[in-house]
Design an enzyme around this catalytic site. Structure first.
Site, mmCIF file in Angstrom:
data_model
loop_
_atom_site.group_PDB
_atom_site.id
_atom_site.type_symbol
_atom_site.label_atom_id
_atom_site.label_comp_id
_atom_site.label_asym_id
_atom_site.label_seq_id
_atom_site.Cartn_x
_atom_site.Cartn_y
_atom_site.Cartn_z
ATOM 1 N N HIS A 119 0.818 -1.211 0.000
ATOM 2 C CA HIS A 119 0.000 0.000 0.000
ATOM 3 C C HIS A 119 0.853 1.262 0.000
ATOM 4 C CE1 HIS A 119 -3.377 2.573 1.779
ATOM 5 N NE2 HIS A 119 -3.918 2.030 0.705
ATOM 6 N N LYS A 121 3.199 4.352 -1.249
ATOM 7 C CA LYS A 121 3.299 5.204 -2.434
ATOM 8 C C LYS A 121 4.584 6.014 -2.289
ATOM 9 C CE LYS A 121 -1.351 4.510 -2.036
ATOM 10 N NZ LYS A 121 -2.039 3.999 -0.835
ATOM 11 N N ASP A 126 17.029 9.608 -8.461
ATOM 12 C CA ASP A 126 18.487 9.797 -8.402
ATOM 13 C C ASP A 126 19.031 9.762 -6.976
ATOM 14 O OD1 ASP A 126 18.616 10.016 -11.159
ATOM 15 O OD2 ASP A 126 18.474 12.201 -11.147
ATOM 16 N N HIS A 292 -9.418 10.701 1.126
ATOM 17 C CA HIS A 292 -8.463 9.595 0.979
ATOM 18 C C HIS A 292 -7.161 9.893 1.705
ATOM 19 C CE1 HIS A 292 -5.934 6.632 -1.371
ATOM 20 N NE2 HIS A 292 -7.036 5.929 -1.163
ATOM 21 N N LYS A 294 -4.199 10.716 4.578
ATOM 22 C CA LYS A 294 -3.663 10.090 5.787
ATOM 23 C C LYS A 294 -2.653 11.065 6.401
ATOM 24 C CE LYS A 294 -4.152 6.758 2.363
ATOM 25 N NZ LYS A 294 -5.560 6.520 2.483
ATOM 26 N N ASP A 299 0.301 19.811 18.043
ATOM 27 C CA ASP A 299 0.893 21.053 18.522
ATOM 28 C C ASP A 299 1.359 21.908 17.340
ATOM 29 O OD1 ASP A 299 0.232 20.318 21.078
ATOM 30 O OD2 ASP A 299 2.182 19.468 21.544
#
Length: 415
Positions: A119, A121, A126, A292, A294, A299
Site C-alpha cells: 500500500h 506510495k 536519483d 483519501h 492520511k 501542537d
C-alpha cells in the site's frame, strides 16, 4: 538507531519538505522530477489505472528509460490488476523494469490476494529527491474527476532522509532486478530545517512502527491534535491515547469521511464516535469529496503524511510508509488547510444526532467493534508470505497467462 526497535529508522535533520495537495500538485511534481532524472527512478504504488494520469506516468517513465535512466516500478497485484498487455509491454520494451507484489491467479474472476497489500506510495529520483504520500496514479485524485474525486496528500523531500527512503525502496527490489542493479550513492547534504523520520510497517521487523510514532506524539501533546484520515478504526490503545489527551485539555479534532468511497468504512468509523464525543473529541465529516488522506498534526511542529490509514489493514497487515516531520512551517500550512476543510466543507457530528436509534444499534456496534478490532489477529493465523516479487516481461517473450502464475522464490525478509 531506535532503542525500542534497533532496525527502525532515526530522525534526520537538515531536510526540505513541500506539501502537495491532491493530484493537481502531486502529478506535475512527480512527472517533472521523472522528466529531469539523470540516473534512476524507483517507484512503488498500490494503483496505476490506464487513464489519462496512468498514461501520463507511462510516457514519462518510457522517456526516462529511453534516455538511459534505470527505471524500476513496483506495483501491487491486487491494486493494479487490469493494465492491458499493450500498456505494460510498451514500458518493458523501452527498458522499464516492472515488479508485481504478491501475484496471484484469479479464482472465478475474483482476486484472491485480499490482505497484506503493498500500500506504499513512494518515488525516489536519483537518490536525491523523494515523494511519499497516499496518492495513487489515477484520475480519481484530480479535483475535476467528478463524483469519484478524492482528497489526498503527499510530500516532496530532499536532504539526509532521502538516503533512508532510498534504502527502504532498495529493500523492495526482487532478486531478478538486483542481478543487474547497483545502488547509487545517496546525496546527503543539509538543504533545509525540517527534521524527518521515515517509519514503515511490514510483517516482521516493523510491525507497529507507524502506530508507535503516532502514540508517542499524542501522549506528549499539550495543545492540539488534528487527524484527517480516510479509514479511521484504530486500536484500543490509540483510542485511549486520544481520550487521555482530550481529558488533559488538548483540543482533539478528527476529520473523517462524510462522503465515503466505501460506505462500510464510514460505518466502522462511526462505531467509535459516541465514545470519543463523550470525552470532548470534535468530529467533522468531510463532504466535498471522498477523503483519501492520511495526515495529522500535533501542537505547532509535528506532522505526518503517508500511506497508512488508521484501521486494521494499514496498522496490522499492509506494507505502509509514512514520514513524521518536525517543521513549524509545514505544520502551520497543514493546520490552516485542515481548518478550512473542517469549517467550510464538513459537517460536525454531535451526540444528539447519534443518539437516534441507539437502542437497537448498540448490540450491533458492540459486536462489530470487537470483531473488527480482532480481525488482524484472525488474519494473522494464516501464514505470512515472503516478499514475493514477480518481474513482468513483455507478452511476446512470456505469455500473459504464464506470467500470472510465475512467482519468484521468497526473499529472506518477510513483509
Amino acid at each position: 538507531m531506535n532503542a525500542a526497535n534497533p532496525k527502525a529508522w532515526t530522525w534526520q535533520d537538515g531536510n526540505s519538505v513541500e506539501l502537495l495537495i491532491n493530484g493537481e500538485d502531486y502529478f506535475s511534481e512527480v512527472f517533472d522530477a521523472i522528466g529531469a532524472a539523470r540516473k534512476e527512478v524507483l517507484l512503488e504504488t498500490f494503483i496505476i489505472f490506464e487513464d489519462r494520469v496512468g498514461e501520463g506516468l507511462q510516457r514519462v517513465l518510457i522517456d526516462a528509460a529511453r534516455r538511459g535512466v534505470r527505471v524500476v516500478v513496483t506495483v501491487d497485484d491486487y491494486g493494479t490488476s487490469d493494465l492491458s498487455s499493450a500498456f505494460v509491454s510498451q514500458m518493458i520494451e523501452a527498458g522499464v523494469q516492472i515488479q508485481l507484489f504478491d501475484p496471484r491467479p484469479k479464482f472465478m474472476g475474483m482476486r484472491t490476494n485480499l490482505f497484506r497489500r503493498l500500500h506504499r506510495k513512494v518515488v525516489v529520483i536519483d537518490a536525491e529527491w523523494a515523494f511519499i504520500g497516499g496518492i495513487n496514479y489515477s484520475v480519481d485524485h484530480l479535483c475535476d474527476a467528478g463524483i469519484t474525486a478524492k482528497q489526498d496528500y503527499a510530500v516532496k523531500v530532499r536532504g539526509p532522509v532521502v538516503a533512508d527512503i532510498y534504502r527502504s525502496t532498495a529493500n523492495m527490489l526482487g532478486p531478478v532486478v538486483k542481478k543487474t542493479w547497483s545502488p547509487l550513492k545517496a546525496v546527503i547534504q543539509h538543504v533545509g530545517s525540517a527534521s524527518i523520520l521515515l517509519a514503515e510497517r511490514d510483517n516482521r521487523e516493523h510491525t507497529s512502527d507507524i502506530e508507535e510514532q503516532y502514540l508517542r506524539a499524542i501522549r506528549t501533546a499539550t495543545q492540539r491534535i488534528t487527524i484527517a484520515n480516510a479509514y479511521f478504526f484504530p486500536s484500543y490503545r490509540f483510542l485511549r491515547a486520544l481520550r487521555s489527551a482530550a481529558r488533559r485539555g488538548v483540543k482533539v479534532t478528527l476529520i473523517l469521511q462524510g462522503q465515503p468511497d466505501m460506505p462500510f468504512v464510514r460505518m466502522c468509523s462511526r462505531l467509535t464516535y459516541t465514545w470519543l464525543l463523550r470525552e470532548g473529541v470534535a468530529i467533522h465529516e468531510y463532504k466535498q469529496r471522498a477523503l483519501h488522506g492520511k495526515v495529522a498534526l500535533i501542537d505547532q511542529v509535528w506532522s505526518t503524511v503517508g500511506s497508512s490509514n488508521l484501521d486494521p489493514l494499514s496498522l496490522a497487515l499492509n506494507l505502509e510508509a509514512n514520514l513524521f516531520i518536525r517543521d513549524q512551517r509545514l505544520n502551520q500550512q497543514l493546520h490552516e488547510h485542515l481548518q478550512e476543510l473542517a469549517t467550510l466543507h464538513s459537517t460536525q457530528v454531535n451526540l444528539k444526532g447519534l443518539a437516534k436509534g441507539q437502542w437497537w444499534r448498540a448490540p450491533m456496534i458492540f459486536l462489530s467493534f470487537h470483531f473488527l478490532r480482532h480481525f488482524p489477529a484472525i488474519a494473522g493465523l494464516f501464514p505470512v508470505h515472503g516478499l514475493r516479487l514477480k518481474p513482468v516481461r513483455a507478452p511476446d517473450v512470456l505469455p500473459e497467462a504464464a506470467a500470472l502464475k510465475q512467482t519468484l522464490p521468497d526473499q529472506e525478509n518477510s513483509v
